[in-house]
Design a protein around this motif. Structure first.
Motif, PDB file in Angstrom:
ATOM      1  N   PRO A  95       0.920  -1.234   0.000  1.00 19.73           N
ATOM      2  CA  PRO A  95       0.078   0.022  -0.214  1.00 19.73           C
ATOM      3  C   PRO A  95       0.833   1.013  -0.027  1.00 19.73           C
ATOM      4  O   PRO A  95       1.591   1.410   0.923  1.00 19.73           O
ATOM      5  N   THR A  96       0.764   2.018  -1.014  1.00 20.19           N
ATOM      6  CA  THR A  96       1.681   3.306  -1.225  1.00 20.19           C
ATOM      7  C   THR A  96       0.787   4.477  -1.384  1.00 20.19           C
ATOM      8  O   THR A  96      -0.136   4.721  -1.806  1.00 20.19           O
ATOM      9  N   ILE A  97       1.425   5.534  -0.463  1.00 20.19           N
ATOM     10  CA  ILE A  97       1.217   7.082  -0.680  1.00 20.19           C
ATOM     11  C   ILE A  97       1.803   7.755  -1.067  1.00 20.19           C
ATOM     12  O   ILE A  97       3.293   7.617  -0.802  1.00 20.19           O
ATOM     13  N   THR A  98       1.765   8.356  -1.978  1.00 25.65           N
ATOM     14  CA  THR A  98       2.568   9.183  -3.035  1.00 25.65           C
ATOM     15  C   THR A  98       2.677  10.647  -2.498  1.00 25.65           C
ATOM     16  O   THR A  98       1.453  11.373  -2.327  1.00 25.65           O
ATOM     17  N   ILE A  99       3.807  11.218  -2.162  1.00 21.92           N
ATOM     18  CA  ILE A  99       4.029  12.535  -1.531  1.00 21.92           C
ATOM     19  C   ILE A  99       4.507  13.680  -2.609  1.00 21.92           C
ATOM     20  O   ILE A  99       5.323  13.016  -3.319  1.00 21.92           O
ATOM     21  N   VAL A 149      -4.420  10.763   7.513  1.00 20.21           N
ATOM     22  CA  VAL A 149      -5.812  11.100   7.711  1.00 20.21           C
ATOM     23  C   VAL A 149      -6.336  11.092   6.334  1.00 20.21           C
ATOM     24  O   VAL A 149      -7.434  10.748   5.956  1.00 20.21           O
ATOM     25  N   ASP A 150      -5.668  12.024   5.475  1.00 17.49           N
ATOM     26  CA  ASP A 150      -6.161  12.436   4.206  1.00 17.49           C
ATOM     27  C   ASP A 150      -6.351  10.953   3.387  1.00 17.49           C
ATOM     28  O   ASP A 150      -7.212  11.051   2.410  1.00 17.49           O
ATOM     29  N   ASN A 151      -5.302  10.445   3.609  1.00 21.71           N
ATOM     30  CA  ASN A 151      -5.198   8.893   2.789  1.00 21.71           C
ATOM     31  C   ASN A 151      -5.972   7.670   3.431  1.00 21.71           C
ATOM     32  O   ASN A 151      -5.447   6.647   3.087  1.00 21.71           O
ATOM     33  N   LYS A 152      -6.750   8.046   4.505  1.00 20.08           N
ATOM     34  CA  LYS A 152      -7.525   7.004   5.030  1.00 20.08           C
ATOM     35  C   LYS A 152      -6.839   6.018   5.750  1.00 20.08           C
ATOM     36  O   LYS A 152      -7.339   4.853   5.954  1.00 20.08           O
ATOM     37  N   VAL A 153      -5.555   6.448   6.137  1.00 23.24           N
ATOM     38  CA  VAL A 153      -4.679   5.301   6.953  1.00 23.24           C
ATOM     39  C   VAL A 153      -5.455   5.404   8.384  1.00 23.24           C
ATOM     40  O   VAL A 153      -5.660   4.227   9.202  1.00 23.24           O
ATOM     41  N   PHE A 154      -5.903   6.357   8.866  1.00 22.96           N
ATOM     42  CA  PHE A 154      -6.720   6.683  10.234  1.00 22.96           C
ATOM     43  C   PHE A 154      -7.891   7.304   9.780  1.00 22.96           C
ATOM     44  O   PHE A 154      -8.301   7.993   8.781  1.00 22.96           O
ATOM     45  N   SER A 182      -9.815   9.205  11.731  1.00 23.19           N
ATOM     46  CA  SER A 182      -9.947  10.710  11.808  1.00 23.19           C
ATOM     47  C   SER A 182      -8.433  11.064  12.590  1.00 23.19           C
ATOM     48  O   SER A 182      -7.809  10.025  13.037  1.00 23.19           O
ATOM     49  N   LYS A 183      -8.497  12.343  12.723  1.00 23.78           N
ATOM     50  CA  LYS A 183      -7.199  12.931  13.485  1.00 23.78           C
ATOM     51  C   LYS A 183      -7.262  12.288  15.160  1.00 23.78           C
ATOM     52  O   LYS A 183      -6.196  11.829  15.598  1.00 23.78           O
ATOM     53  N   GLY A 184      -8.473  11.956  15.627  1.00 21.27           N
ATOM     54  CA  GLY A 184      -8.599  11.821  16.944  1.00 21.27           C
ATOM     55  C   GLY A 184      -8.162  10.448  16.959  1.00 21.27           C
ATOM     56  O   GLY A 184      -7.554   9.794  18.222  1.00 21.27           O
ATOM     57  N   ALA A 185      -8.766   9.374  16.182  1.00 23.36           N
ATOM     58  CA  ALA A 185      -8.180   8.059  16.044  1.00 23.36           C
ATOM     59  C   ALA A 185      -6.938   7.821  15.982  1.00 23.36           C
ATOM     60  O   ALA A 185      -6.213   6.952  16.543  1.00 23.36           O
ATOM     61  N   GLY A 186      -6.148   8.874  15.093  1.00 22.71           N
ATOM     62  CA  GLY A 186      -4.539   8.635  14.903  1.00 22.71           C
ATOM     63  C   GLY A 186      -3.934   9.034  16.140  1.00 22.71           C
ATOM     64  O   GLY A 186      -3.011   8.488  16.677  1.00 22.71           O
ATOM     65  N   ARG A 187      -4.401   9.941  16.841  1.00 28.80           N
ATOM     66  CA  ARG A 187      -3.615  10.527  18.146  1.00 28.80           C
ATOM     67  C   ARG A 187      -3.726   9.277  19.111  1.00 28.80           C
ATOM     68  O   ARG A 187      -2.837   9.282  19.783  1.00 28.80           O
ATOM     69  N   ARG A 188      -4.958   8.816  19.178  1.00 31.72           N
ATOM     70  CA  ARG A 188      -5.084   7.720  20.417  1.00 31.72           C
ATOM     71  C   ARG A 188      -4.342   6.679  20.111  1.00 31.72           C
ATOM     72  O   ARG A 188      -3.776   6.196  20.761  1.00 31.72           O
ATOM     73  N   LEU A 189      -4.104   6.270  18.988  1.00 35.44           N
ATOM     74  CA  LEU A 189      -3.200   4.977  18.649  1.00 35.44           C
ATOM     75  C   LEU A 189      -1.813   5.324  18.712  1.00 35.44           C
ATOM     76  O   LEU A 189      -0.984   4.721  19.216  1.00 35.44           O
ATOM     77  N   ILE A 190      -1.328   6.617  18.338  1.00 32.58           N
ATOM     78  CA  ILE A 190      -0.049   7.019  18.695  1.00 32.58           C
ATOM     79  C   ILE A 190       0.307   7.181  20.071  1.00 32.58           C
ATOM     80  O   ILE A 190       1.288   6.581  20.613  1.00 32.58           O
ATOM     81  N   ALA A 191      -0.668   7.607  20.909  1.00 34.01           N
ATOM     82  CA  ALA A 191      -0.461   7.645  22.446  1.00 34.01           C
ATOM     83  C   ALA A 191      -0.283   6.262  22.874  1.00 34.01           C
ATOM     84  O   ALA A 191       0.432   6.179  23.946  1.00 34.01           O
ATOM     85  N   GLN A 192      -0.904   5.390  22.339  1.00 31.77           N
ATOM     86  CA  GLN A 192      -0.912   3.959  22.680  1.00 31.77           C
ATOM     87  C   GLN A 192       0.417   3.230  22.358  1.00 31.77           C
ATOM     88  O   GLN A 192       0.422   2.088  22.276  1.00 31.77           O
TER      89      GLN A 192
END
Length: 405
Positions: free
Chosen positions: A328-332, A346-351, A353-363
């Motif tokens: 799975p590739t995201i082109t920058i 988030v824009d590329n649907k990895v997370f 939402s931003k909230g979901a991403g922050r929670r997973l990073i914090a964990q």
């Protein structure tokens, strides 16, 4: 072994009408059978995949499939398994979706030389005269009995429209019309279609005085009884544009240990001795069986080349070596440098939402390369891709490769 025994052994069968009659017919005749596909989307999903596998087993045993697409019923919508009313489709939507279905079905069903048919029920339903329909089939349906059907019970509590109430009659009429036109004597469907299928069987037997049968399949559920084929991004589609071959492969690679044998039996053509052998693996060894499952299923849906690419990409990501071109590739682009990495993901649907991403990073659930990602405010720079790419790992099993355009 007859195809009935094959379907039973592999775990497809849920309910059957007139079982002994049907078994005899399948053993002694070429049976024309059908299954309906309402064109509510432009791709089939994994639930249809199970149905197509069963139809393929039937065709390989010498019987003739009819894939009935709902150009008529699709304008109404099936209330089965729904708590809300389905969106009504335009004629253009239906035609486009039916064309997409045909391409996907051809991987499982041989349509050459009349070996299988693809029929649109709009050919007759759209021409029906309402008064004639009422007089023709109305006397054969009991409203009291229809209201006891499981497909209507849920909707009755929230409101069932007369439009949807007619769906069972339309499906039964389809079976009778296919019987008249093509000698079709058997309807297949998921077990949630049992009430609708019985209606068609009984209509033919009462009105036409001919043999007719129904057979339903177990729905594809996991060991907890929940439907399989749902991902964080939605349904598991057969269209590679909606679910990539890699994501499709990974879904089956990551099924629960207790579901491996069932999936091998239902979704591959591996001999049952091999299915049972692989299904008996325990602990770490079960991962070998999951790799076989993922490869075989992806090969059936997307072809051998795509299955090999997905397998190689998965192995490369987990080992950190090998060819990652099919991961799975995201082109920058240049415009992305200076943006927060979380926003890009988030824009590329990895997370979700931003909230979901922050929670997973914090964990400590996200890694960049070999290091845990701890700074949620991290900005993407050109240096991050200095070696050609950057690997982001979400959880234990999901990898994403960032490359520069």
């Amino acid at each position: 072994m007859s195809v009935f025994d094959t379907l039973k052994e592999r775990g497809y069968l849920a309910q059957v009408t007139h079982e002994e009659e049907l078994k005899k017919a399948l053993e002694t005749e070429q049976v024309t059978f059908y299954m309906g596909f309402d064109p509510t989307a432009d791709s089939l999903h994994v639930g249809h995949f199970l149905a197509l596998m069963a139809m393929s087993h039937m065709q390989k045993a010498g019987h003739r499939p009819i894939c009935l697409v709902g150009g008529g019923t699709g304008t109404v919508g099936d209330p089965s398994g729904r708590t809300d009313m389905r969106k009504m489709l335009t004629d253009e939507d239906i035609e486009h979706n039916c064309n997409c279905f045909k391409k996907q079905m051809e991987r499982f069903i041989d349509f050459s030389d009349g070996k299988a048919l693809m029929i649109n029920n709009g050919d007759w339903l759209r021409k029906l005269n309402y008064i004639e329909l009422l007089r023709d089939v109305g006397p054969h349906f009991s409203v009291n009995r229809m209201l006891t059907a499981e497909c209507y019970k849920q909707r009755l509590e929230r409101g069932l429209t007369f439009l949807e109430f007619n769906y069972m009659i339309m499906q039964a009429y389809d079976f009778m019309e296919l019987n008249r036109r093509y000698g079709c004597v058997l309807e297949l469907g998921g077990d949630d279609q049992w009430s609708n299928i019985i209606a068609g069987v009984e209509l033919i037997r009462r009105k036409e005085a001919k043999p007719s049968y129904g057979m339903t399949f177990n729905l594809l559920t996991n060991s907890e009884g929940k439907k399989m084929g749902k991902t964080a991004k939605g349904a598991l589609w057969l269209d590679p544009e909606k679910t990539s071959p890699y994501d499709f492969y990974q879904y089956w690679r990551n099924v629960a240990d207790s579901d491996v044998e069932k999936c091998l039996a239902l979704l591959t053509f591996l001999p049952m001795d091999e299915v049972r052998r692989l299904g008996s693996y325990k602990d770490q060894k079960i991962n070998e069986a999951k790799q076989v499952l993922a490869y075989e299923v992806t090969k059936l849906v997307h072809g051998e080349e795509e299955a090999k690419k997905a397998q190689e990409a998965a192995q490369a990501l987990f080992s950190g070596k090998g060819n990652m071109d099919n991961a799975p590739t995201i082109t920058i682009t240049e415009a992305d440098f200076g943006k927060k990495l979380l926003d890009i993901l988030v824009d590329n649907k990895v997370f979700e939402s931003k909230g979901a991403g922050r929670r997973l990073i914090a964990q400590n659930g996200v890694s960049i390369g070999d290091d845990k990602w701890t700074d949620v405010e991290k900005v993407l720079t050109a240096e991050d891709l200095a070696n050609g790419d950057m690997i982001v790992r979400k959880g234990k099993k999901k990898f994403y490769r960032l490359i520069k355009a």
